[in-house]
Design a protein around this motif. Structure first.
Motif, PDB file in Angstrom:
ATOM      1  N   ARG A   1       0.825  -1.202   0.000  1.00 30.02           N
ATOM      2  CA  ARG A   1       0.000   0.000   0.000  1.00 30.02           C
ATOM      3  C   ARG A   1       0.860   1.253   0.000  1.00 30.02           C
ATOM      4  O   ARG A   1       0.425   2.319  -0.429  1.00 30.02           O
ATOM      5  N   VAL A   2       2.078   1.139   0.499  1.00 32.03           N
ATOM      6  CA  VAL A   2       2.965   2.303   0.608  1.00 32.03           C
ATOM      7  C   VAL A   2       3.774   2.494  -0.671  1.00 32.03           C
ATOM      8  O   VAL A   2       3.876   3.600  -1.190  1.00 32.03           O
ATOM      9  N   GLY A   3       4.342   1.428  -1.209  1.00 34.08           N
ATOM     10  CA  GLY A   3       5.063   1.563  -2.464  1.00 34.08           C
ATOM     11  C   GLY A   3       6.289   0.681  -2.548  1.00 34.08           C
ATOM     12  O   GLY A   3       6.568  -0.133  -1.664  1.00 34.08           O
ATOM     13  N   ARG A   4       7.034   0.849  -3.621  1.00 33.58           N
ATOM     14  CA  ARG A   4       8.222   0.040  -3.908  1.00 33.58           C
ATOM     15  C   ARG A   4       9.385   0.469  -3.031  1.00 33.58           C
ATOM     16  O   ARG A   4       9.711   1.639  -2.932  1.00 33.58           O
ATOM     17  N   LEU A   5      10.026  -0.508  -2.425  1.00 32.00           N
ATOM     18  CA  LEU A   5      11.139  -0.218  -1.536  1.00 32.00           C
ATOM     19  C   LEU A   5      12.362   0.298  -2.282  1.00 32.00           C
ATOM     20  O   LEU A   5      13.151   1.065  -1.733  1.00 32.00           O
TER      21      LEU A   5
END
Length: 454
Positions: free
Chosen positions: A229-233
């Protein structure tokens, strides 16, 4: 270059710098179009006026939605009473007020000696700082959280511990990252303050559970643990330890956990030393640095937590170091490796902000509280200078020779350091991507506009 000494010359310099900053911000396409604020506004508007659910909302045409704890949505409910443009105006005013308060806490009373000239130079320098630029143009909450945390720093450093913990507790309930400062209170053995912060955070969370029980249940059991949900590391805007490892292709969580434990060990040792000396500013600065490093996601705009470190550097007399590091953080240099972070240059360049954060954690001067420093300066003055005669101040004032050098005060952090090297900034093409990038969307797209849930 010799700085002007007359008011007319200073005014001319300020006008030139202000024009240069304006041209920079107008021509470099870094305006984020209040993207995060649109997420906040759309979430609470849909929730209240259209019967939607907090964590189901997505900005039209994107995959981006609300990722903060439910209490943050409760706090943002007043936005439903006004239109989007009014909400943007209010957010700007709140961020400006929070920034002014934060700088006041970090600079102390010494800011007054620089007057309008110093404040104007500081404003020009701050306008170039990339984390601040992004925070304002995204409509983010980072500065507001920093102000809440620094309120407790001020209370602790001035002996007003009765109300300390309130700011940290509220900040932790709005966003999880500031909970690291509860860890600082525990390391410092400020048990009562830690209990207050924990109780405030728990009460705010309970209030949100009462107002929005379904959303609270979903967040704490599902959304908080869903990193997609936050994004690509591996996105270049992620300037955390996890971001470094992800760009290296290291996906083993055990490796990340070991590195985090090492960093936490360094933080605990250095923080104890700062607290033992009564240097709360350094203790809070070290905790802000550590929270940026150990959080799985630290977007560039989260690095406003580095501002206390620059105040500590300048206070300790490391003005040139502070200026050089600040200048790098004004350049947007990490975006040069936006498409390809491979190779030695990619390893060093794409993680530049993370390296600065790590270096500050390791080398930031600690144990130099304001009272200790004043006593040291007074003792040094008595040991090395004869007692002045009554006419000495007048003679010194009339002399054209510079005054003896002395350690700069905390307020110089906002004037001398940044202005000596404001950075150039690397232009990126504007696009519909809230990061201002032109990279094609990935399977799990994200942006530095996506508020980190950790």
């Amino acid at each position: 270059m010799r700085l002007p000494r007359t008011d007319r010359g200073r005014l001319a310099l300020v006008l030139v710098l202000a024009a240069a900053v304006t041209v920079f911000t107008a021509t470099v396409p870094l305006l984020r179009d209040w993207f995060d604020l649109r997420v906040y506004y759309g979430t609470v508007d849909t929730w209240i006026h259209h019967g939607g659910r907090i964590y189901d909302y997505r900005v039209p045409g994107t995959t981006y939605g609300f990722t903060y704890p439910p209490f943050a949505a409760v706090v943002m409910l007043p936005m439903t009473l006004v239109g989007l443009h009014a909400a943007i105006a209010v957010a700007l005013l709140l961020n400006l007020g929070a920034l002014a308060f934060s700088l006041r806490v970090l600079a102390g009373r010494s800011w007054r000696r620089y007057g309008w000239y110093g404040c104007a130079l500081a404003a020009c320098a701050l306008a170039l700082f990339e984390p601040l630029r992004d925070t304002f143009s995204f409509g983010q909450v980072n500065i507001l959280l920093l102000a809440l945390v620094l309120l407790d720093c001020w209370l602790l450093s001035t002996g007003r511990e009765r109300w300390a913990g309130l700011g940290i507790g509220l900040a932790a309930a709005i966003k999880l990252t500031p909970a690291a400062f509860i860890g600082l209170l525990l390391v410092a053995r400020r048990w009562r303050t830690a209990a207050v912060a924990t109780a405030v955070a728990a009460a705010a969370t309970a209030l949100a559970a009462w107002v929005a029980p379904a959303a609270s249940r979903f967040y704490w059991t599902h959304a908080m643990w869903d990193t997609t949900r936050v994004g690509r590391l591996d996105y270049v805007s992620n300037q955390s330890l996890q971001g470094i490892l992800a760009r290296l292709g290291v996906s083993d969580r055990a490796v990340w956990a070991v590195v985090v434990l090492l960093v936490l060990g360094v933080w605990a040792a250095r923080t104890r030393r700062a607290v033992a000396a009564g240097d709360w500013t350094a203790a809070f600065a070290l905790t802000g640095l550590t929270s940026c490093l150990v959080s799985p996601i630290t977007w560039v705009h989260h690095l406003v937590w580095l501002l206390p470190s620059f105040a500590v550097l300048v206070r300790a007399g490391h003005v040139r170091i502070a200026g050089a590091l600040y200048a790098v953080l004004c350049t947007s240099v990490v975006w040069l490796w936006f498409d390809d972070a491979s190779g030695v240059d990619g390893f060093l360049g794409s993680n530049m902000y993370a390296w600065i954060t790590l270096g500050l954690l390791l080398r930031l001067p600690v144990g130099q509280s304001g009272s200790t420093r004043s006593k040291h300066l007074a003792r040094s003055t008595r040991d090395t200078k004869p007692a002045p005669t009554p006419v000495a101040p007048a003679i010194a004032h009339a002399s054209a020779q510079p005054a003896p050098a002395g350690p700069p005060s905390g307020a110089t952090a906002a004037t001398t350091g940044p202005v000596t090297g404001p950075g150039l900034g690397f232009a990126r093409k504007a696009s519909s991507d809230p990061t201002g990038s032109t990279r094609p969307a990935a399977s799990n797209p994200q942006s530095s506009s996506s508020p980190a849930s950790s």
